[in-house]
Scaffold this motif. Structure first.
Motif, PDB file in Angstrom:
ATOM      1  N   ALA A 114       2.294   1.586  -3.762  1.00 52.67           N
ATOM      2  CA  ALA A 114       1.473   2.311  -4.468  1.00 52.67           C
ATOM      3  C   ALA A 114       1.254   3.889  -3.623  1.00 52.67           C
ATOM      4  CB  ALA A 114       0.437   1.547  -3.908  1.00 52.67           C
ATOM      5  N   LEU A 115       1.419   4.337  -2.881  1.00 50.80           N
ATOM      6  CA  LEU A 115       1.225   5.855  -2.539  1.00 50.80           C
ATOM      7  C   LEU A 115       2.509   6.209  -3.324  1.00 50.80           C
ATOM      8  CD1 LEU A 115      -0.973   5.678   0.393  1.00 50.80           C
ATOM      9  CD2 LEU A 115      -1.614   6.162  -0.893  1.00 50.80           C
TER      10      LEU A 115
ATOM     11  N   LYS B 146       0.653  -1.180  -0.079  1.00 51.88           N
ATOM     12  CA  LYS B 146      -0.328  -0.171   0.212  1.00 51.88           C
ATOM     13  C   LYS B 146       0.723   1.549  -0.393  1.00 51.88           C
ATOM     14  CE  LYS B 146      -3.643   2.242   3.561  1.00 51.88           C
ATOM     15  NZ  LYS B 146      -4.451   2.142   3.204  1.00 51.88           N
ATOM     16  N   LYS B 147       1.591   1.664   0.826  1.00 51.39           N
ATOM     17  CA  LYS B 147       2.541   2.322   0.913  1.00 51.39           C
ATOM     18  C   LYS B 147       3.562   2.560  -0.784  1.00 51.39           C
ATOM     19  CE  LYS B 147       7.535   4.241   3.038  1.00 51.39           C
ATOM     20  NZ  LYS B 147       7.757   3.403   3.861  1.00 51.39           N
TER      21      LYS B 147
ATOM     22  N   GLU C   9       2.149   6.667  -7.004  1.00 52.43           N
ATOM     23  CA  GLU C   9       0.600   7.843  -7.126  1.00 52.43           C
ATOM     24  C   GLU C   9       1.981   9.050  -7.090  1.00 52.43           C
ATOM     25  OE1 GLU C   9      -2.916   7.515  -5.228  1.00 52.43           O
ATOM     26  OE2 GLU C   9      -3.478   5.373  -5.904  1.00 52.43           O
ATOM     27  N   LYS C  10       2.535   9.261  -6.309  1.00 54.81           N
ATOM     28  CA  LYS C  10       2.828  10.715  -6.103  1.00 54.81           C
ATOM     29  C   LYS C  10       3.787  11.020  -7.139  1.00 54.81           C
ATOM     30  CE  LYS C  10       2.195  11.303  -1.298  1.00 54.81           C
ATOM     31  NZ  LYS C  10       3.331  10.952   0.128  1.00 54.81           N
TER      32      LYS C  10
END
Length: 160
Positions: free
Chosen positions: A153-154, A150-151, A157-158
């Motif tokens: 993927a974030l 999850k981290k 995205e950024k």
């Protein structure tokens, strides 16, 4: 630093193609630490242990934990910690330290009776730590890998 991180030569990094993560186990029971290490390795990850009583690595204070996390040759992807170390809920301090560094953390404990109503469970949630209350190391590793993914993927995205 009093403890040693065994088997590490050069800086560890994870080849993205292999999905390998570097995980630290913080546990005061050497038998449980071995179970945690086994579960991490079975998932194809690299593991070191910071155990209060085992010779795998020695962490008996929060400062020593910080030294482990600051090790210049290791980039930690995540931490799995016991909740109670030496009869105190030190796992919450571990989770707070991880949160301050942006390192995903799972608390793996056997304090399962009515866990959601316990004060420590609420604190763990506030710290962003996942909790595995049946001392199931395989489940704890799976939860940690999900947090790491999850981290990751974030961060992707950024960048986009």
């Amino acid at each position: 630093m009093q403890g040693k991180i065994f088997g590490i030569k050069g800086k560890l990094s994870r080849p993205a193609a292999f999905g390998i993560y570097v995980i630290l186990i913080v546990e005061d029971d050497p038998k449980e630490a071995e179970k945690g290490i086994k579960a991490v390795k079975e998932k194809g990850c690299v593991c070191s242990s910071a155990s209060l009583t085992a010779p795998i690595g020695a962490v008996s204070t929060l400062e020593e934990l910080r030294e482990h996390l600051d090790h210049p040759k290791v980039v930690w992807d995540g931490v799995i910690t016991d909740l109670y170390l030496t009869d105190e809920p030190v796992g919450l301090a571990v989770a707070a330290e991880c949160k301050s560094r942006g390192i995903p953390c799972v608390i793996c404990t056997d304090r399962y009776r009515h866990a959601e109503s316990q004060w420590w469970y609420k604190v763990a949630e506030e710290l962003g730590a996942e909790v595995e209350v049946r001392k199931d190391w395989n489940a704890a590793v799976e939860k940690l890998i999900a947090l790491i993914e999850k981290k990751k993927a974030l961060l992707v995205e950024k960048k986009e």
